[in-house]
Design a protein around this motif. Structure first.
Motif, PDB file in Angstrom:
ATOM      1  N   ALA A 127       0.781  -1.075   0.081  1.00 31.06           N
ATOM      2  CA  ALA A 127       0.060  -0.244   0.065  1.00 31.06           C
ATOM      3  C   ALA A 127       0.773   1.161  -0.264  1.00 31.06           C
ATOM      4  CB  ALA A 127      -0.905  -0.056   1.273  1.00 31.06           C
ATOM      5  N   VAL A 128       0.665   2.226  -0.977  1.00 33.85           N
ATOM      6  CA  VAL A 128       1.423   3.301  -0.844  1.00 33.85           C
ATOM      7  C   VAL A 128       0.367   4.419  -1.050  1.00 33.85           C
ATOM      8  CG1 VAL A 128       3.543   2.244  -2.139  1.00 33.85           C
ATOM      9  CG2 VAL A 128       1.763   3.126  -3.647  1.00 33.85           C
ATOM     10  N   THR A 129       0.842   5.613  -0.614  1.00 33.16           N
ATOM     11  CA  THR A 129       0.059   6.883  -0.575  1.00 33.16           C
ATOM     12  C   THR A 129       0.728   8.007  -1.458  1.00 33.16           C
ATOM     13  OG1 THR A 129      -0.926   6.481   1.372  1.00 33.16           O
ATOM     14  CG2 THR A 129      -1.036   8.832   0.403  1.00 33.16           C
ATOM     15  N   VAL A 130       0.243   8.308  -2.835  1.00 40.12           N
ATOM     16  CA  VAL A 130       0.694   9.179  -3.687  1.00 40.12           C
ATOM     17  C   VAL A 130       0.178  10.728  -3.210  1.00 40.12           C
ATOM     18  CG1 VAL A 130       0.721  10.082  -6.103  1.00 40.12           C
ATOM     19  CG2 VAL A 130       0.962   7.543  -5.344  1.00 40.12           C
ATOM     20  N   THR A 131       1.161  11.580  -3.058  1.00 41.96           N
ATOM     21  CA  THR A 131       0.677  13.020  -2.926  1.00 41.96           C
ATOM     22  C   THR A 131       1.138  13.796  -4.261  1.00 41.96           C
ATOM     23  OG1 THR A 131       1.218  12.659  -0.522  1.00 41.96           O
ATOM     24  CG2 THR A 131       1.064  15.164  -1.459  1.00 41.96           C
ATOM     25  N   ALA A 132      -0.296  14.381  -4.579  1.00 40.84           N
ATOM     26  CA  ALA A 132       0.025  15.362  -6.104  1.00 40.84           C
ATOM     27  C   ALA A 132       0.204  16.693  -5.615  1.00 40.84           C
ATOM     28  CB  ALA A 132      -1.304  15.098  -6.780  1.00 40.84           C
ATOM     29  N   GLU A 133       0.863  17.248  -6.682  1.00 41.91           N
ATOM     30  CA  GLU A 133       1.022  18.923  -6.709  1.00 41.91           C
ATOM     31  C   GLU A 133      -0.171  19.553  -6.658  1.00 41.91           C
ATOM     32  OE1 GLU A 133       4.610  20.224  -8.624  1.00 41.91           O
ATOM     33  OE2 GLU A 133       5.753  18.988  -7.290  1.00 41.91           O
ATOM     34  N   SER A 134      -0.610  20.504  -6.294  1.00 48.03           N
ATOM     35  CA  SER A 134      -1.756  21.314  -6.789  1.00 48.03           C
ATOM     36  C   SER A 134      -1.399  22.203  -7.995  1.00 48.03           C
ATOM     37  CB  SER A 134      -2.363  22.238  -5.628  1.00 48.03           C
ATOM     38  OG  SER A 134      -3.028  21.245  -4.509  1.00 48.03           O
ATOM     39  N   THR A 135      -2.149  22.599  -8.784  1.00 48.66           N
ATOM     40  CA  THR A 135      -1.845  23.268 -10.043  1.00 48.66           C
ATOM     41  C   THR A 135      -3.018  23.896 -10.520  1.00 48.66           C
ATOM     42  OG1 THR A 135      -0.719  23.127 -12.400  1.00 48.66           O
ATOM     43  CG2 THR A 135      -2.193  21.423 -11.534  1.00 48.66           C
ATOM     44  N   SER A 136      -2.894  24.905 -11.454  1.00 49.13           N
ATOM     45  CA  SER A 136      -4.045  25.731 -11.976  1.00 49.13           C
ATOM     46  C   SER A 136      -3.917  25.679 -13.442  1.00 49.13           C
ATOM     47  CB  SER A 136      -3.935  26.962 -11.051  1.00 49.13           C
ATOM     48  OG  SER A 136      -2.628  27.814 -11.565  1.00 49.13           O
ATOM     49  N   LYS A 137      -4.981  26.276 -13.981  1.00 52.21           N
ATOM     50  CA  LYS A 137      -5.123  26.813 -15.457  1.00 52.21           C
ATOM     51  C   LYS A 137      -5.993  27.777 -15.502  1.00 52.21           C
ATOM     52  CE  LYS A 137      -8.729  23.616 -17.266  1.00 52.21           C
ATOM     53  NZ  LYS A 137      -8.939  22.789 -18.599  1.00 52.21           N
ATOM     54  N   THR A 138      -6.123  28.358 -17.018  1.00 51.55           N
ATOM     55  CA  THR A 138      -6.931  29.316 -17.029  1.00 51.55           C
ATOM     56  C   THR A 138      -8.360  28.717 -17.825  1.00 51.55           C
ATOM     57  OG1 THR A 138      -5.370  31.133 -17.218  1.00 51.55           O
ATOM     58  CG2 THR A 138      -7.533  31.313 -18.389  1.00 51.55           C
ATOM     59  N   TYR A 139      -9.357  29.102 -17.591  1.00 46.02           N
ATOM     60  CA  TYR A 139     -10.521  28.553 -18.028  1.00 46.02           C
ATOM     61  C   TYR A 139     -10.268  28.726 -19.486  1.00 46.02           C
ATOM     62  CZ  TYR A 139     -15.262  28.180 -20.150  1.00 46.02           C
ATOM     63  OH  TYR A 139     -16.483  27.901 -20.614  1.00 46.02           O
ATOM     64  N   GLY A 140     -10.694  27.419 -20.052  1.00 47.10           N
ATOM     65  CA  GLY A 140     -10.563  27.071 -21.805  1.00 47.10           C
ATOM     66  C   GLY A 140      -9.362  26.622 -22.093  1.00 47.10           C
ATOM     67  N   ALA A 141      -8.025  26.587 -21.293  1.00 45.24           N
ATOM     68  CA  ALA A 141      -6.917  26.044 -21.493  1.00 45.24           C
ATOM     69  C   ALA A 141      -6.783  24.365 -21.179  1.00 45.24           C
ATOM     70  CB  ALA A 141      -5.801  26.572 -20.671  1.00 45.24           C
ATOM     71  N   VAL A 142      -5.879  23.973 -21.849  1.00 48.19           N
ATOM     72  CA  VAL A 142      -5.846  22.216 -21.818  1.00 48.19           C
ATOM     73  C   VAL A 142      -5.245  22.175 -20.499  1.00 48.19           C
ATOM     74  CG1 VAL A 142      -4.480  20.348 -22.533  1.00 48.19           C
ATOM     75  CG2 VAL A 142      -5.260  22.096 -23.968  1.00 48.19           C
ATOM     76  N   ASP A 143      -5.649  21.133 -19.767  1.00 53.43           N
ATOM     77  CA  ASP A 143      -5.164  20.614 -18.564  1.00 53.43           C
ATOM     78  C   ASP A 143      -3.654  20.503 -18.412  1.00 53.43           C
ATOM     79  OD1 ASP A 143      -7.798  20.542 -17.500  1.00 53.43           O
ATOM     80  OD2 ASP A 143      -7.792  18.396 -16.791  1.00 53.43           O
ATOM     81  N   PRO A 144      -2.937  21.082 -17.527  1.00 57.01           N
ATOM     82  CA  PRO A 144      -1.537  21.079 -17.348  1.00 57.01           C
ATOM     83  C   PRO A 144      -1.242  19.228 -16.973  1.00 57.01           C
ATOM     84  CG  PRO A 144      -2.340  21.945 -15.234  1.00 57.01           C
ATOM     85  CD  PRO A 144      -3.433  21.655 -16.265  1.00 57.01           C
TER      86      PRO A 144
END
Length: 231
Positions: A127-144
């Motif tokens: 069992a492993v726990t993955v912690t992701a980095e929060s991120t952002s984008k502008t409305y209409g842009a492709v997901d990072p």
């Protein structure tokens, strides 16, 4: 001659009880009227005793060392104070799954050892726990690309996770939790820690209106948009 008989009995000189061949000889065979010479190469053969060893099934977590494989029973029982040397083993493999426990190096020259089928070593997922980095984008842009910040405990050896992190569905402005997505490895039970998110921010636009006119006393005309930047 006649009704004469020989007294005593044939015997063997080597009284060992270990597996092997032992020559039969004259022993105490006797009759005062006879000069007895024993001929031939007759032998007593002591064969191995067939025993069945039943092992205990056991388990471990992927990446851990194997536990010691234990003997549950031996049928028939060993003779006297006899013991088996060596250790039980298992079929090869290090990934998650079931592996049959086998004879390994278990041995005793006086026994024909069979290990009963059925006992197994089960390697369970780590069992492993993955912690992701929060991120952002502008409305209409492709997901990072969603990035992994840490994995706890660390993956074993040179292992890697396939696939990618994902997020909950939605296209409008707001916060969306980052989730497991297609992240995978058959040897791991993967949980993504809560808290990381994709924030969709508002898209800044500039609206330019068209100039217009009217005659005094008239109602205002409809005001029209000339341009919107970005389009």
């Amino acid at each position: 001659v006649g009704t004469d008989k020989l007294s005593g009995s044939l015997a063997r000189t080597d009284k060992s009880e270990n597996v092997g061949d032992y020559a039969i000889n004259k022993g105490t065979l006797d009759n005062a009227n006879y000069d007895i010479t024993y001929a031939g190469d007759a032998k007593l053969t002591i064969n191995k005793l067939a025993i069945t060893v039943t092992a205990e099934s056991t388990s471990k977590t992927y990446g851990d060392a194997d536990p010691e494989f234990k003997v549950k029973s031996i049928v028939p029982k060993l003779i006297g104070s006899d013991e088996l040397s060596g250790k039980l083993g298992r079929e090869a493999g290090s990934t998650v799954g079931d592996y049959a426990i086998n004879k390994g190096t278990l041995d005793n020259s006086n026994y024909e050892i069979t290990v009963a089928s059925g006992a197994k070593l089960t390697i369970n997922k780590l069992a492993v726990t993955v912690t992701a980095e929060s991120t952002s984008k502008t409305y209409g842009a492709v997901d990072p690309e969603f990035k992994v910040k840490s994995i706890s405990p660390a993956l074993v050896g040179s292992d890697e996770l396939s696939g990618k992190l994902g997020r909950e569905a939605g296209l409008t402005v707001g916060d969306y939790a980052i989730n497991k997505g297609t992240l995978d490895n058959a040897n791991y039970e993967i949980t993504v820690a809560s808290g990381a998110k994709l924030t969709i921010n508002k898209l800044a636009i500039t609206v330019t209106a068209e100039s217009t006119s009217k005659t005094y006393g008239d109602s205002d005309p409809e005001f029209k948009v000339d341009t919107v930047v970005p389009a």
